[in-house]
Structure formats: C-alpha cells, structure tokens
Design a protein around this motif. Structure first.
Motif, PDB file in Angstrom:
ATOM      1  N   ASN A 199       0.835  -1.183   0.020  1.00  0.00           N
ATOM      2  CA  ASN A 199      -0.097   0.116  -0.048  1.00  0.00           C
ATOM      3  C   ASN A 199       0.957   1.271  -0.057  1.00  0.00           C
ATOM      4  O   ASN A 199       0.626   2.257  -0.657  1.00  0.00           O
ATOM      5  CB  ASN A 199      -0.995   0.035   1.229  1.00  0.00           C
ATOM      6  CG  ASN A 199      -1.924  -0.917   1.096  1.00  0.00           C
ATOM      7  OD1 ASN A 199      -2.455  -1.436   0.023  1.00  0.00           O
ATOM      8  ND2 ASN A 199      -2.455  -1.429   2.227  1.00  0.00           N
ATOM      9  N   CYS A 200       1.985   1.170   0.766  1.00  0.00           N
ATOM     10  CA  CYS A 200       2.658   2.308   0.909  1.00  0.00           C
ATOM     11  C   CYS A 200       3.398   2.958  -0.593  1.00  0.00           C
ATOM     12  O   CYS A 200       3.716   4.156  -0.798  1.00  0.00           O
ATOM     13  CB  CYS A 200       4.116   2.249   2.033  1.00  0.00           C
ATOM     14  SG  CYS A 200       5.027   1.013   1.395  1.00  0.00           S
ATOM     15  N   ASN A 201       3.336   1.786  -1.519  1.00  0.00           N
ATOM     16  CA  ASN A 201       3.948   2.126  -2.775  1.00  0.00           C
ATOM     17  C   ASN A 201       2.953   2.376  -3.825  1.00  0.00           C
ATOM     18  O   ASN A 201       3.164   3.412  -4.819  1.00  0.00           O
ATOM     19  CB  ASN A 201       4.759   0.970  -3.237  1.00  0.00           C
ATOM     20  CG  ASN A 201       5.939   0.892  -2.584  1.00  0.00           C
ATOM     21  OD1 ASN A 201       6.551   1.833  -1.878  1.00  0.00           O
ATOM     22  ND2 ASN A 201       6.641  -0.450  -2.410  1.00  0.00           N
ATOM     23  N   SER A 202       1.810   1.620  -3.595  1.00  0.00           N
ATOM     24  CA  SER A 202       0.761   1.642  -4.620  1.00  0.00           C
ATOM     25  C   SER A 202      -0.565   2.830  -4.397  1.00  0.00           C
ATOM     26  O   SER A 202      -1.094   3.340  -5.092  1.00  0.00           O
ATOM     27  CB  SER A 202      -0.217   0.512  -5.125  1.00  0.00           C
ATOM     28  OG  SER A 202      -0.735   0.067  -3.822  1.00  0.00           O
ATOM     29  N   GLY A 203      -0.777   3.351  -3.138  1.00  0.00           N
ATOM     30  CA  GLY A 203      -1.780   3.798  -2.595  1.00  0.00           C
ATOM     31  C   GLY A 203      -2.715   2.891  -2.065  1.00  0.00           C
ATOM     32  O   GLY A 203      -3.910   3.456  -1.477  1.00  0.00           O
ATOM     33  N   GLY A 204      -2.571   1.598  -2.488  1.00  0.00           N
ATOM     34  CA  GLY A 204      -3.638   0.609  -1.916  1.00  0.00           C
ATOM     35  C   GLY A 204      -4.523   0.345  -3.040  1.00  0.00           C
ATOM     36  O   GLY A 204      -4.590   0.989  -4.168  1.00  0.00           O
ATOM     37  N   THR A 205      -4.973  -0.828  -3.068  1.00  0.00           N
ATOM     38  CA  THR A 205      -5.828  -1.436  -4.142  1.00  0.00           C
ATOM     39  C   THR A 205      -6.890  -0.297  -4.830  1.00  0.00           C
ATOM     40  O   THR A 205      -7.082  -0.070  -5.808  1.00  0.00           O
ATOM     41  CB  THR A 205      -6.266  -2.772  -3.907  1.00  0.00           C
ATOM     42  OG1 THR A 205      -5.383  -3.472  -3.566  1.00  0.00           O
ATOM     43  CG2 THR A 205      -7.121  -3.394  -5.090  1.00  0.00           C
ATOM     44  N   LEU A 206      -7.490   0.122  -3.784  1.00  0.00           N
ATOM     45  CA  LEU A 206      -8.737   1.094  -4.141  1.00  0.00           C
ATOM     46  C   LEU A 206      -8.554   2.287  -4.724  1.00  0.00           C
ATOM     47  O   LEU A 206      -9.143   3.078  -5.390  1.00  0.00           O
ATOM     48  CB  LEU A 206      -9.893   1.177  -2.942  1.00  0.00           C
ATOM     49  CG  LEU A 206     -10.282  -0.235  -2.528  1.00  0.00           C
ATOM     50  CD1 LEU A 206     -11.058   0.165  -1.331  1.00  0.00           C
ATOM     51  CD2 LEU A 206     -11.186  -1.009  -3.431  1.00  0.00           C
ATOM     52  N   VAL A 207      -6.957   2.691  -4.687  1.00  0.00           N
ATOM     53  CA  VAL A 207      -6.421   3.806  -5.339  1.00  0.00           C
ATOM     54  C   VAL A 207      -5.701   3.388  -6.686  1.00  0.00           C
ATOM     55  O   VAL A 207      -6.083   3.741  -7.694  1.00  0.00           O
ATOM     56  CB  VAL A 207      -5.416   4.551  -4.425  1.00  0.00           C
ATOM     57  CG1 VAL A 207      -4.757   5.675  -5.112  1.00  0.00           C
ATOM     58  CG2 VAL A 207      -6.131   5.173  -3.188  1.00  0.00           C
ATOM     59  N   ILE A 250      -1.873  -5.530   0.317  1.00  0.00           N
ATOM     60  CA  ILE A 250      -3.036  -5.156  -0.647  1.00  0.00           C
ATOM     61  C   ILE A 250      -4.120  -6.011  -0.701  1.00  0.00           C
ATOM     62  O   ILE A 250      -4.086  -7.253  -0.910  1.00  0.00           O
ATOM     63  CB  ILE A 250      -2.341  -4.906  -2.259  1.00  0.00           C
ATOM     64  CG1 ILE A 250      -1.596  -6.270  -2.582  1.00  0.00           C
ATOM     65  CG2 ILE A 250      -1.657  -3.786  -2.308  1.00  0.00           C
ATOM     66  CD1 ILE A 250      -1.120  -6.324  -3.972  1.00  0.00           C
ATOM     67  N   ILE A 251      -5.676  -5.567  -0.700  1.00  0.00           N
ATOM     68  CA  ILE A 251      -6.393  -5.999  -0.713  1.00  0.00           C
ATOM     69  C   ILE A 251      -6.753  -6.811  -2.028  1.00  0.00           C
ATOM     70  O   ILE A 251      -6.427  -6.245  -3.097  1.00  0.00           O
ATOM     71  CB  ILE A 251      -7.820  -5.418  -0.180  1.00  0.00           C
ATOM     72  CG1 ILE A 251      -8.030  -4.148  -1.085  1.00  0.00           C
ATOM     73  CG2 ILE A 251      -7.458  -4.901   1.363  1.00  0.00           C
ATOM     74  CD1 ILE A 251      -9.172  -3.387  -0.776  1.00  0.00           C
ATOM     75  N   ASP A 252      -7.433  -7.974  -1.983  1.00  0.00           N
ATOM     76  CA  ASP A 252      -7.859  -8.493  -3.055  1.00  0.00           C
ATOM     77  C   ASP A 252      -9.386  -8.613  -3.651  1.00  0.00           C
ATOM     78  O   ASP A 252      -9.779  -9.324  -4.506  1.00  0.00           O
ATOM     79  CB  ASP A 252      -7.249  -9.725  -3.224  1.00  0.00           C
ATOM     80  CG  ASP A 252      -7.775 -10.794  -2.250  1.00  0.00           C
ATOM     81  OD1 ASP A 252      -8.578 -10.654  -1.658  1.00  0.00           O
ATOM     82  OD2 ASP A 252      -6.877 -11.668  -1.970  1.00  0.00           O
TER      83      ASP A 252
END
Length: 388
Positions: A199-207, A250-252
């Motif tokens: 999440n710290c790199n991608s912003g999280g799945t929902l972002v 990351i959530i799936d």
C-alpha cells in the motif's frame, strides 16, 4: 445483435481529422516497464500523425533492454537515460509519458512542471498515491499555463464504455440515480521490484486499481462524491508471498458504496481472484427512465427503457474504427493518446479529456474507501480533503 462503430470521446478531431500534421511531436517515456512499453507501442501506431518516441528514462537495465529491442523492431532510434532529470535536461522532447511506480509520480511531475522547458505530460493513473501529493501537483501546475497534463484514466475511452457515456450524456436514461461497476479479474501482475505489492507504494488497491471506476462513477453521476463506505480484505492472493521479510498488504476484494451530492449512488464490486469470468468489467447505469449496461471485453452495450420493458432492451456490439492497436486495454490507450495529441496540437484551444482535478477526485474516492475499510465506517470526502 446490431453492430455499430462508436464515435468515442477520443475522436481525433481538429487538425488530425482534417489530415493535417503540424510538425513532428517528440515523445519521451519515463519508466519503461510493462505499461511504459505499452505506451511506446501505442505511440508507434500514431507515427502517421507525426508522432515519434525519441527518448526513454529508466534506471532498470532489463526494462531498458526490452524497450531497445522493441525500438529496433520499429526501426525507431532511442536516446536512453537513467533518470528523468537527465531526459528533461536533454531538451529532446515535447511530450512526456510517466509510467513509473505510483509513489514516484509526485516528485517526477513536480520536476517536470518546475523545469524551464515546457513539456506536456500524460501521467499514468493514479495521479499520485495521496490527496496531499495530488494537491501539490495541482498547485504547481497553476504556474504553467504553457503545459497540458492529462491523467491516464483510459477506461473512459474503451469503446463500449465511451458509447455508454454518450448514451447517458444524451439523456436517454433520464436522471441518473444508480451506477454499479463490477470488476472480476486476475490478480495483480508482477512489476519491477514488486513495488505494487504494498500500500505504501501503490496507494492501496482501491487507489491503484479502482481510481478508474471512481472516475467513471463521477462521470456517469455528473456529480461529486460526498461520502464512501467500503468493506474489503486480503482473502486469497499474495498471502504466501514475502519480500524483504514483509508479506503484501494489498486487498484482493471489496465492496464500495459512494454517495454523491445530487443524491445518486455508486457501487463497486471488486474481485481479483475471478479469472473464470466472461467479462472483466460490467458497468450498469440506471436513470429514472432507462437502464444502460456496458460489457468489456465482450464489447457490447445493452439499453432499455422503463416504458419498453424487457422486450424493448437492445443489445449492440460496439467498435471504434479509429483504433489501430488494441493492446492491453482494448484500444483505449490508443484513443487516449490520440485525444491528447489533438489537445496538444490545438495550441491552447484544446484541453485534456481527463484533467488534474479528475485525477485528484479519483484518488480521493479511493483513499476514502481504503480508510473506510480500516475504520469500519463511512468516510466523507471533506474529511479526506481536509486531513490529507
């Protein structure tokens, strides 16, 4: 089933539609992993419109090598740089495409905006990983009226989606009350250094992933969101993976409900362990007089009215004959680039189809959804805008 050729919002328009090419437009690509190379191929298919990719920047040697191999197959000479600063200082490019890991977007955008030489920019989604960083970019960009920045929310350009957008804009469904979007697909792909597992790199799945769908919800609803409620988890994917001693976070899968200022509602149904699906995206928009649906990659839309009932529902196959390369996103990236090129060629009279404010709002909705899962409650967009 009827078949039509959709005139998508990415129409070449202006000088291009008239068959006129006003000089060569030189592109540089910052980040040439999978998506960077995808952009290269799309731009190659616009070569007859005066487009050429002349430079790339990426510190990852294997990505450089794969891109050079691609360039040789296109007979397209490339200048290679390790950093985006070196590419900027070279002065070689008119337009830059940013396809680097999400967490790098803000720094790179600010460097481009603050550089003496103006460069137009197409930045991959999400605009940034946080609302605060999006605001930094927007504030900096106000000082550069000589630059256009478009955000790569290309799902707007998928032919069946673009056709459904036109149906809604034409008022054929009445006043929009509900937007439901389902994405059932495969897990996240492997990226360079596995940056997209955290999440710290991608912003999280929902972002990272779902900014596309929040952008579409806002577009269909023709209104801004006020609050978001979400439920999601890591239930299947990546649980047996480990990188530098850390398990991905990351959530799936998730359900997300969005309430809009005009009283309409949106719902997202995301599952990233659903390879056994006929369609990857299913979009349903319901107004007070009718209902429209779009299906990708089946490339059909269905539309009906309350008055016509089930017997009156029409199914139409949608094509866009402008597309010269389907690629990874069913031709939407090609159309995205074609539209942006037209805006650039308009020399101040055109505007990007997806602007920085659109990018900000899609991120804010994703951040609100991520926080809603963590906090177990509705999260307001005002709260996100204020605290981030």
């Amino acid at each position: 089933m009827a078949s039509i050729s959709a005139s998508c919002s990415a129409s070449l328009g202006g000088p291009m539609a008239a068959g006129k090419v006003v000089g060569e437009v030189k592109y540089g690509i910052i980040g040439v992993g999978m998506m960077g190379r995808e952009h290269f191929i799309n731009l190659y298919h616009l070569k007859n419109e005066g487009v050429s990719v002349v430079a790339i920047a990426d510190p990852h040697i294997p990505s450089q090598q794969q891109t050079l191999h691609l360039a040789r197959s296109f007979d397209s000479p490339l200048q290679v740089f390790r950093t985006h600063i070196e590419l900027l200082d070279s002065g070689l490019c008119d337009v830059l495409v940013i396809a680097t890991p999400n967490m790098t977007h803000c720094e790179i955008l600010l460097d481009i905006i603050n550089h003496p030489k103006p460069h137009h920019v197409l930045v991959e989604k999400p605009l940034c990983t946080t609302v605060a960083d999006c605001k930094k970019v927007i504030n900096a960009s106000r000082k550069r009226p000589d630059m256009l920045v478009q955000v790569g929310l290309e799902y707007r350009f998928m032919p069946p989606v673009a056709k459904l957008i036109n149906v809604v804009k034409d008022g054929k469904l009445g006043r929009i009350k509900m937007v439901a979007i389902r994405e059932h697909r495969f897990p996240f792909l492997v990226k360079v250094n596995n940056w997209n597992r955290f999440n710290c790199n991608s912003g999280g799945t929902l972002v990272e992933k779902c900014c596309h769908f929040f952008d579409l919800m806002r577009l269909f609803a023709a209104s801004d969101p006020i609050r978001v409620m979400a439920s999601g988890a890591i239930d299947v994917n990546h649980k047996d993976e480990m990188y530098d001693g850390k398990v991905p976070d990351i959530i799936d899968n998730a359900y997300v409900v969005v309430e809009f200022e005009n009283g309409s509602r949106g719902m997202l149904d995301l599952c990233m362990f659903a390879e056994g699906s006929k369609n990857e995206q299913e979009i349903c928009v319901v107004g007070d007089t009718g209902k429209g649906e779009a299906f990708v990659p089946e490339n059909i839309i269905r539309c009906g009215s309350r008055a016509g009932g089930r017997a009156g529902v029409e199914t139409v196959e949608v094509k866009d004959n402008q597309i010269k390369y389907e690629g990874l996103h069913h031709g939407s990236s090609y159309l995205e680039h074609a539209q942006f090129l037209s805006a650039i060629r308009a020399k101040g009279t055109g505007a990007p189809t997806v602007d920085l404010h659109d990018g900000l709002m899609s991120v804010a909705m994703g951040v609100a959804a991520q926080e809603s899962i963590e906090k177990g409650r509705f999260v307001s967009i005002e709260e996100i805008m204020r605290t981030e």
